[in-house]
Design a protein around this motif. Structure first.
Motif, mmCIF file in Angstrom:
data_model
loop_
_atom_site.group_PDB
_atom_site.id
_atom_site.type_symbol
_atom_site.label_atom_id
_atom_site.label_comp_id
_atom_site.label_asym_id
_atom_site.label_seq_id
_atom_site.Cartn_x
_atom_site.Cartn_y
_atom_site.Cartn_z
ATOM 1 N N VAL A 51 0.839 -1.204 0.000
ATOM 2 C CA VAL A 51 0.000 0.000 0.000
ATOM 3 C C VAL A 51 0.869 1.247 0.000
ATOM 4 O O VAL A 51 0.630 2.182 -0.772
ATOM 5 N N GLU A 55 0.976 4.081 -2.837
ATOM 6 C CA GLU A 55 0.648 5.459 -2.471
ATOM 7 C C GLU A 55 1.776 6.422 -2.830
ATOM 8 O O GLU A 55 1.532 7.586 -3.121
ATOM 9 N N MET A 95 -2.983 -6.090 -5.453
ATOM 10 C CA MET A 95 -2.032 -4.980 -5.372
ATOM 11 C C MET A 95 -0.796 -5.239 -6.225
ATOM 12 O O MET A 95 -0.283 -4.326 -6.870
ATOM 13 N N LEU A 147 -7.882 0.460 0.241
ATOM 14 C CA LEU A 147 -8.127 -0.706 -0.614
ATOM 15 C C LEU A 147 -9.407 -0.531 -1.425
ATOM 16 O O LEU A 147 -9.461 -0.907 -2.594
#
Length: 159
Positions: A51, A55, A95, A147
């Motif tokens: 994540v 980001e 992801m 998410l």
């Protein structure tokens, strides 16, 4: 990226090191204030690292981890036998697809000391007073929102 999770009877922590070139790194250390098993903590560390990389706009990711289970399940050489890890593996696969290039490899624990130390440090953080304390539900909601934004067609429900 290197990642690790630390799990003891009383505390859990996550350590992540995102490298850009050899001499530049972003280091992250988190305390997990809810109960998890060791393999789950490692997956938490892995997912948080993914994540964070997304980001930050990372498009090409090479991952090094010392937990053979996560690395081999990602590579497809280990099957998923623990049903409790299924949601983690599913989220990780989605992801991983977001990166232009993606590779993962297993490292010896001695080669992952920086992330290991950050995870141990995170597990030892003690929050004083309610003003600095982040409740588990607040933290989970933040990750769930990220998410949801990434995978709008998926519905993630909080346990």
């Amino acid at each position: 990226m290197k990642f690790d999770g630390s799990s003891t009877a009383h505390s859990r922590g996550v350590g992540i090191v995102l490298y850009h070139k050899e001499d530049e790194a972003v280091v992250l250390s988190f305390k997990l204030e809810f109960s998890y098993l060791n393999n789950t903590v490692k997956y938490e560390a892995y997912l948080i690292g993914l994540v964070m990389a997304l980001e930050m706009g990372v498009r090409h990711l090479r991952i090094i981890g010392d937990l053979n289970l996560v690395v081999c399940q990602t590579e497809g050489s280990f099957s998923l036998k623990e049903p409790s890890l299924t949601p983690y593996r599913t989220m990780a696969q989605k992801m991983e697809e977001e990166f232009s290039t993606f590779e993962i490899e297993h490292a010896l624990r001695s080669e992952n000391r920086y992330a290991d130390t950050l995870a141990a440090l995170g597990s030892q953080i003690v929050f004083g007073g309610s003003s600095t304390r982040i409740e588990a539900s607040e933290w989970k909601e933040s990750i769930i929102e990220i998410l949801k934004e990434m995978f709008e067609e998926e519905k993630f429900e909080e346990d």
